[in-house]
Design an enzyme around this catalytic site. Structure first.
Site, PDB file in Angstrom:
ATOM      1  N   TYR A   6       2.895   6.654   1.922  1.00 56.50           N
ATOM      2  CA  TYR A   6       2.659   5.288   1.981  1.00 56.50           C
ATOM      3  C   TYR A   6       4.031   4.423   1.297  1.00 56.50           C
ATOM      4  CZ  TYR A   6       2.205   5.674  -3.540  1.00 56.50           C
ATOM      5  OH  TYR A   6       2.743   6.234  -4.632  1.00 56.50           O
ATOM      6  N   CYS A   7       3.764   3.126   1.515  1.00 54.56           N
ATOM      7  CA  CYS A   7       4.824   2.112   0.987  1.00 54.56           C
ATOM      8  C   CYS A   7       4.089   0.865   0.096  1.00 54.56           C
ATOM      9  CB  CYS A   7       5.682   1.790   2.076  1.00 54.56           C
ATOM     10  SG  CYS A   7       5.106   0.824   3.435  1.00 54.56           S
ATOM     11  N   ARG A   8       4.690  -0.039   0.478  1.00 51.88           N
ATOM     12  CA  ARG A   8       3.980  -1.502  -0.208  1.00 51.88           C
ATOM     13  C   ARG A   8       2.819  -1.883   0.826  1.00 51.88           C
ATOM     14  NH1 ARG A   8       7.860  -5.473  -0.839  1.00 51.88           N
ATOM     15  NH2 ARG A   8       7.432  -5.998   1.096  1.00 51.88           N
ATOM     16  N   TYR A  50       0.233   0.394  -0.221  1.00 53.85           N
ATOM     17  CA  TYR A  50      -0.048   0.435  -1.850  1.00 53.85           C
ATOM     18  C   TYR A  50      -1.082  -0.818  -2.284  1.00 53.85           C
ATOM     19  CZ  TYR A  50       0.615   1.140  -6.798  1.00 53.85           C
ATOM     20  OH  TYR A  50       0.254   1.251  -8.046  1.00 53.85           O
TER      21      TYR A  50
END
Length: 136
Positions: free
Chosen positions: A102-104, A130
Site C-alpha cells: 500500500y501507499c497513500r 492508506y
C-alpha cells in the site's frame, strides 16, 4: 446493415464491449508467454489478506516521513521512489509469502507491485491506499 459506416460503428461497439467485459482488478505486466500480475483489492479485502500474518508480509511503499506520520500496524517500509527499491525488496522480502502493498492513494503501490511481480513475488495491492484505510 450493408452501409459501411454502420458496419464500422457496429464493429467498434462490439470491440468496446469485448474489451470492457474482459477488464478486471488484475494488473498484468510481461511479454510473450511470461505474464506477471497482481491483484488490486478494496480496503475490506485488504484487511482480510493482512489478517493472515503467517502468510502475508505488509509493505508500505511511501517515504519514511509519511510512514512515521502513520501506517498500518506491522508494516515494513521500503520507499518505492528510492533507486534501490528493487534491490532492497529482493534482499528483505520473502518470496514464499504474499506481499500486501500500500501507499497513500494507490498510485505508488501499483508501481511497486509491478516491480515486485517482475521479481517473482506474489502481490496483493490496496487499490485506494492508506487514505481510504484510515477512513474506513
Amino acid at each position: 446493415m450493408n452501409n459501411p459506416i454502420f458496419r464500422a460503428f457496429y464493429a467498434l461497439i462490439i470491440a468496446t464491449f469485448a474489451f470492457t467485459s474482459c477488464a478486471n482488478n488484475n494488473n498484468t505486466k510481461g511479454t510473450g508467454s511470461e505474464t506477471h500480475s497482481f491483484q488490486s483489492v478494496s480496503v475490506k479485502e485488504f484487511a482480510k489478506y493482512i489478517a493472515d500474518t503467517a502468510n502475508v508480509v505488509l509493505l508500505d511503499v511511501r517515504t519514511a516521513e509519511e510512514f512515521s506520520e502513520g501506517h498500518i500496524e506491522g508494516a515494513t517500509n521500503i520507499d518505492v521512489k528510492r533507486d534501490d527499491f528493487e534491490a532492497i525488496s529482493n534482499a528483505q522480502l520473502p518470496k514464499d509469502k504474499t506481499i500486501a502493498v500500500y501507499c497513500r492513494s494507490g498510485r505508488r503501490s501499483k508501481t511497486a507491485s509491478e516491480i515486485l511481480v517482475t521479481n517473482g513475488f506474489k502481490v496483493v495491492e490496496l487499490d485506494s491506499g492508506y487514505n481510504d484505510w484510515v477512513n474506513k
